[in-house]
Design an enzyme around this catalytic site. Sequence first.
Site, PDB file in Angstrom:
ATOM      1  N   ASN A   9      43.479  37.529  38.349  1.00 42.37           N
ATOM      2  CA  ASN A   9      42.603  36.492  37.815  1.00 42.37           C
ATOM      3  C   ASN A   9      41.417  37.208  37.188  1.00 42.37           C
ATOM      4  O   ASN A   9      40.534  37.675  37.889  1.00 42.37           O
ATOM      5  CB  ASN A   9      42.157  35.569  38.972  1.00 42.37           C
ATOM      6  CG  ASN A   9      41.193  34.497  38.508  1.00 42.37           C
ATOM      7  OD1 ASN A   9      40.948  34.338  37.315  1.00 42.37           O
ATOM      8  ND2 ASN A   9      40.639  33.761  39.460  1.00 42.37           N
ATOM      9  N   LYS A  11      39.108  35.975  35.453  1.00 49.57           N
ATOM     10  CA  LYS A  11      37.911  35.121  35.403  1.00 49.57           C
ATOM     11  C   LYS A  11      37.247  35.239  34.026  1.00 49.57           C
ATOM     12  O   LYS A  11      37.943  35.462  33.035  1.00 49.57           O
ATOM     13  CB  LYS A  11      36.965  35.471  36.556  1.00 49.57           C
ATOM     14  CG  LYS A  11      37.695  35.458  37.911  1.00 49.57           C
ATOM     15  CD  LYS A  11      36.794  35.525  39.097  1.00 49.57           C
ATOM     16  CE  LYS A  11      37.630  35.501  40.363  1.00 49.57           C
ATOM     17  NZ  LYS A  11      36.864  35.513  41.587  1.00 49.57           N
ATOM     18  N   HIS A  97      40.859  26.520  41.768  1.00 56.08           N
ATOM     19  CA  HIS A  97      40.187  27.726  42.258  1.00 56.08           C
ATOM     20  C   HIS A  97      38.843  27.323  42.880  1.00 56.08           C
ATOM     21  O   HIS A  97      38.177  26.407  42.405  1.00 56.08           O
ATOM     22  CB  HIS A  97      39.984  28.721  41.102  1.00 56.08           C
ATOM     23  CG  HIS A  97      39.520  30.054  41.579  1.00 56.08           C
ATOM     24  ND1 HIS A  97      38.202  30.308  41.889  1.00 56.08           N
ATOM     25  CD2 HIS A  97      40.196  31.203  41.852  1.00 56.08           C
ATOM     26  CE1 HIS A  97      38.097  31.554  42.323  1.00 56.08           C
ATOM     27  NE2 HIS A  97      39.294  32.120  42.309  1.00 56.08           N
ATOM     28  N   GLU A  99      36.001  28.563  42.679  1.00 57.70           N
ATOM     29  CA  GLU A  99      34.856  28.575  41.756  1.00 57.70           C
ATOM     30  C   GLU A  99      34.821  27.291  40.938  1.00 57.70           C
ATOM     31  O   GLU A  99      33.746  26.793  40.599  1.00 57.70           O
ATOM     32  CB  GLU A  99      34.921  29.821  40.849  1.00 57.70           C
ATOM     33  CG  GLU A  99      34.544  31.070  41.637  1.00 57.70           C
ATOM     34  CD  GLU A  99      35.207  32.350  41.161  1.00 57.70           C
ATOM     35  OE1 GLU A  99      35.709  32.407  40.029  1.00 57.70           O
ATOM     36  OE2 GLU A  99      35.222  33.323  41.948  1.00 57.70           O
ATOM     37  N   GLU A 169      42.825  31.343  49.606  1.00 55.70           N
ATOM     38  CA  GLU A 169      41.685  32.191  49.272  1.00 55.70           C
ATOM     39  C   GLU A 169      40.449  31.748  50.059  1.00 55.70           C
ATOM     40  O   GLU A 169      39.728  30.836  49.617  1.00 55.70           O
ATOM     41  CB  GLU A 169      41.380  32.099  47.777  1.00 55.70           C
ATOM     42  CG  GLU A 169      42.516  32.509  46.886  1.00 55.70           C
ATOM     43  CD  GLU A 169      42.022  32.962  45.518  1.00 55.70           C
ATOM     44  OE1 GLU A 169      42.262  34.110  45.169  1.00 55.70           O
ATOM     45  OE2 GLU A 169      41.369  32.161  44.832  1.00 55.70           O
ATOM     46  N   GLY A 175      35.244  37.974  46.195  1.00 56.26           N
ATOM     47  CA  GLY A 175      34.207  38.738  45.505  1.00 56.26           C
ATOM     48  C   GLY A 175      33.155  39.322  46.426  1.00 56.26           C
ATOM     49  O   GLY A 175      32.114  39.798  45.973  1.00 56.26           O
ATOM     50  N   SER A 215      39.087  39.599  47.820  1.00 57.32           N
ATOM     51  CA  SER A 215      38.810  41.035  47.975  1.00 57.32           C
ATOM     52  C   SER A 215      40.052  41.879  48.267  1.00 57.32           C
ATOM     53  O   SER A 215      39.981  42.870  48.989  1.00 57.32           O
ATOM     54  CB  SER A 215      37.728  41.266  49.040  1.00 57.32           C
ATOM     55  OG  SER A 215      36.510  40.671  48.638  1.00 57.32           O
ATOM     56  N   GLY A 236      41.112  39.191  41.961  1.00 64.53           N
ATOM     57  CA  GLY A 236      40.051  39.075  40.961  1.00 64.53           C
ATOM     58  C   GLY A 236      39.551  40.444  40.536  1.00 64.53           C
ATOM     59  O   GLY A 236      40.169  41.144  39.732  1.00 64.53           O
TER      60      GLY A 236
HETATM   61  P1  PGA Z   1      38.375  38.749  44.288  1.00 65.89           P
HETATM   62  O1  PGA Z   1      38.710  37.314  43.656  1.00 65.89           O
HETATM   63  O2  PGA Z   1      39.659  39.519  44.358  1.00 65.89           O
HETATM   64  O3  PGA Z   1      37.386  39.374  43.319  1.00 65.89           O
HETATM   65  O4  PGA Z   1      37.782  38.526  45.637  1.00 65.89           O
HETATM   66  C1  PGA Z   1      39.875  36.637  44.028  1.00 65.89           C
HETATM   67  C2  PGA Z   1      39.923  35.295  43.341  1.00 65.89           C
HETATM   68  O5  PGA Z   1      38.885  34.656  43.160  1.00 65.89           O
HETATM   69  O6  PGA Z   1      41.007  34.837  42.941  1.00 65.89           O
END
Ligand code: PGA
Length: 253
Positions: A9, A11, A97, A99, A169, A175, A215, A236
């Site tokens: 992803n 983003k 997601h 976010e 998630e 993140g 992460s 991500g």
């Molecule tokens: P991250 O994001 O690997 O940076 O933690 C994962 C995601 O939001 O899909």
Amino acid sequence: MRKQIAASNWKMNLNLQKADELLQTVLTTVPKLKAHQQVIIAVPFPFLQMAKEKIATNSNFEIAAQNCHHKKSGAFTGEISTEMLQSICVNYCIVGHSERREYFLETNNQIAEKINLCLADQLAPIFCCGENLSVRDSENQNNFVKVQLSESLFHLSEDEIKKIIIAYEPIWAIGTGKTATANQVQQMHAHIRTVIAEKYGEVVANEISILYGGSVNAANAKEIFNCQDVDGGLVGGASLKAVDFVEIISGLK
Ligand code: PGA
């Protein structure tokens, strides 16, 4: 064997040139994958066409959109419909997601509408779910995720639910560099499978790929992916570095 998936992803990162370079490096350095292993790259809308053309050389690769609108069409300036995505041959779309839930206030019901539109337009939804830290601290995560699943997915028929990829998630791990432990991941994935089995039966539940996100990196991917109910990851930050993402892909079962 269930499909094992390394999904990235991106983003709102990169630009067209950098995206092209990243994808090119991943494609030229990735080891040969088995038939049940798949890589799905979720890119920003303006890169979909480029990415679609580039991955055509590798049949294990697919492209995903990161979002779609919850209405079919109309006066929604700046939004992207599932029909638009279908018309440029995109086959997957991330839906719900955290976010989007947090910054754009998407609800479980809206996410259900997106799921319906995706399926109507032959897009396989990558449905994201997961609890925040306060829910985890109060040990209410199992119930929280069950409600997300039932409010957004459980109106689907058996044939439809089989087309969904689920990404668990936990928000506290996205993140943050704070990955859930393999044990926490396995427990939640087993719970998700049980909840699906209660509604659709075990055969269906065992067919659905459940990815972990939060992460995931080159150092921890293999351990997490090896858990019994984990079928890969949604990545991500670490997917923005070709070497790291290729290492993550190599960790698939
Ligand atoms: P991250 O994001 O690997 O940076 O933690 C994962 C995601 O939001 O899909």
